[in-house]
Scaffold this active site. Sequence first.
Site, short mmCIF file in Angstrom:
data_model
loop_
_atom_site.label_atom_id
_atom_site.label_comp_id
_atom_site.label_asym_id
_atom_site.label_seq_id
_atom_site.Cartn_x
_atom_site.Cartn_y
_atom_site.Cartn_z
N ASP A 1 -9.63 -23.81 -18.98
CA ASP A 1 -10.46 -23.10 -18.94
C ASP A 1 -11.07 -22.69 -17.55
O ASP A 1 -11.57 -23.57 -16.79
CB ASP A 1 -11.64 -23.37 -19.92
N GLU B 1 -6.16 -20.28 -17.61
CA GLU B 1 -7.19 -19.23 -18.11
C GLU B 1 -7.89 -18.38 -17.16
O GLU B 1 -9.05 -18.68 -16.77
CB GLU B 1 -8.25 -19.78 -19.19
#
Length: 687
Positions: free
Chosen positions: A299, A341
């Site tokens: 992330d 991401e």
Amino acid sequence: MFQYELHKKIKELCLTHLMDIAGADHAFYLRMIANANTLQDLYFSIYGNTGGNLSVFHASAKSSGESKSLQAFENILTLIIETYKQRKPAFRKRDTLKEQQGAWFASNQITGMSLYVDRFAGNLKSMPERLPYLQELGVNFLHLMPLFESPEGESDGGYAVSDFRKIDERFGTLNEFKILQEKMQAAGMYLMIDIVLNHTSHQHEWAKKAKAGDKKYQDFFYMYDNREIPDQLDATMPEIFPESSPGSFSFVPECNKWVMTVFHHYQWDLNYTNPDVFSAMLENIFFYANLGVDILRIDAPAFIWKQLGTTCQNLPKAHTLLQLIKHCVHIATPGMALLGEAIVAPKEIIKYFGTDAFVAKECDIAYNATQMALQWDALATGDTRVMLAAQHELLQKPLGTTWITYTRCHDDIGLGYDDSMIAAAGFNSYEHRKFLKEFYSGNYPNSPAAGALFSVNPKTQDARISGSLASLCGLEKALAGDLVSSDSGLKNDSELKNETPINAANNPAVQIAISKIVLMQAQSMLLGGIPMLFYGDEVGYTNDYSYLVDPGKSYDNRWMHRPVIRWEKNELRKVAGSVEQRIFSATQQLIQLRKSITAFSDQKNITWLTPHNIHVAGFIRHGEGKHYYCLFNFNNKAAYITWYLFKEHGFAPTEVHDCWTGKKQKVGPDHEYLVMEPYQFAVFELR
């Protein structure tokens, strides 16, 4: 280059751990030796420097003040060995199979779905009961949204982690997660979970110790006694959540310090200039790998390195860290791929696949967020020129890596493509973005969309877009027009329940909305990469406004497109003619079509077509001597395309076969036209 001392140290560590380097563990040992120099160079380019090509284990290096860094690097080598030793035989076998396949994640046989376990199935214990539903659809890869412990009300959807090793009790237990993984693997399914690399919750043990004054753990974060450095950083760092969390620092009264909080005030940024942070987070990465995870979603990797005078995004050392992580993972757990991401500009996103000597050696997978946003651009404008202007940069993705392709996800839709791409299509970038925001928030005259603006920056008026696939495509308004009078407002999907009439799909507005939904999913499905559905989209869930009465969610309108699944609604997929059945069956057919044609594997086998009609985007997928023309009409009117389209690349077809409808058409002379209906797409095989 052979470095005697380094390779000798690796051999010693392996033998100390009772490894059979000439037998069962030989493949691991070869990976370790083959990558040792690079591993060393990457680590010391961040956390130390011995100068030149001198091995860090050489005697003169030990006496040069590098002993602490040397020991830290040796600990990393030991961690890699121990992680491999702890890996289950079944996972090692799967590693070998994946290595034999090469870029296994580029296969056309993989189709994913992203979901919240509690909102989809209730909990982890119930998830195995829903696997047959996913298999019926054709999904064999699951992204389970964040599962690890995070404080309720301050969780950011699970991205504020307070314990990286403990499943949040809202979802179940670690043992139930392991049972689900085993059942998925037995069914031939793949699993992806998140590692939140950039930050922790302020309730994490490290943060609690930092609050209590522990200097060791204060150094795990960016903490300052006064505002001098935070003010300097704030001057160049853009705000991520200007409405709910302005600025990038928060005051911590417990220790009278300022801490960096780029996202929400309860998410403390980790300080990767500290090698102890890297080591601790690598342990967490390996923990997930040895749970049997196939793809680890990193992330917000763009934010992991901070530097004064910069935006603190996409910095070179962020890439070095990712390359270091990739090499550690490749050695210890080679069957686990890494997804970065990075929702950034097209020129920047390509860098996350690696550059120079590290091409295809950084992140294996990235989100094609640019293409996702461009599809929404084309749907609103009916014009594909902005989409086409972006493709040159997106095509730079290296062979051996792949995209996640998608129309919706848990997040908002950002319009992150370059102004130059908008200008290339003849539009004013400011006015164009303003139109898109007004169109999808339902503020443009006669807009069929029912979305909302997210994270509006009052200074720049920059904003992103929330809303479900169905609502943004017009299904919410179309259904509400059937069910309620024009002056009574829209019903939210959770209120509609089973009120949707079976014949609603016959309503022209509903038919148009379904055509848009299928068009969007088709392009994402066929473009190249791993298609990732967002749960609920396969049966047309519209916005759920119940988040407004939940204090832990009301400030974040992204929850409107994160539905709680009502299985009685999903059962309507079995009712012929229902909205749910039409969307589900079309999605199912798309997945089957993609799996049936090898050309839809991602082998850098795509050629974008020159625009013969600005309303139609098209590309060719090549494979096994066959050519498939994929055409998508984003306009609300019929589009006309000269038959020369099928000849300009040197082919001379007499007939085309639409793999989607099964219909065949004779190829006419160049002055005649193929007619595509509004929001129609086709997959033409040349014959």
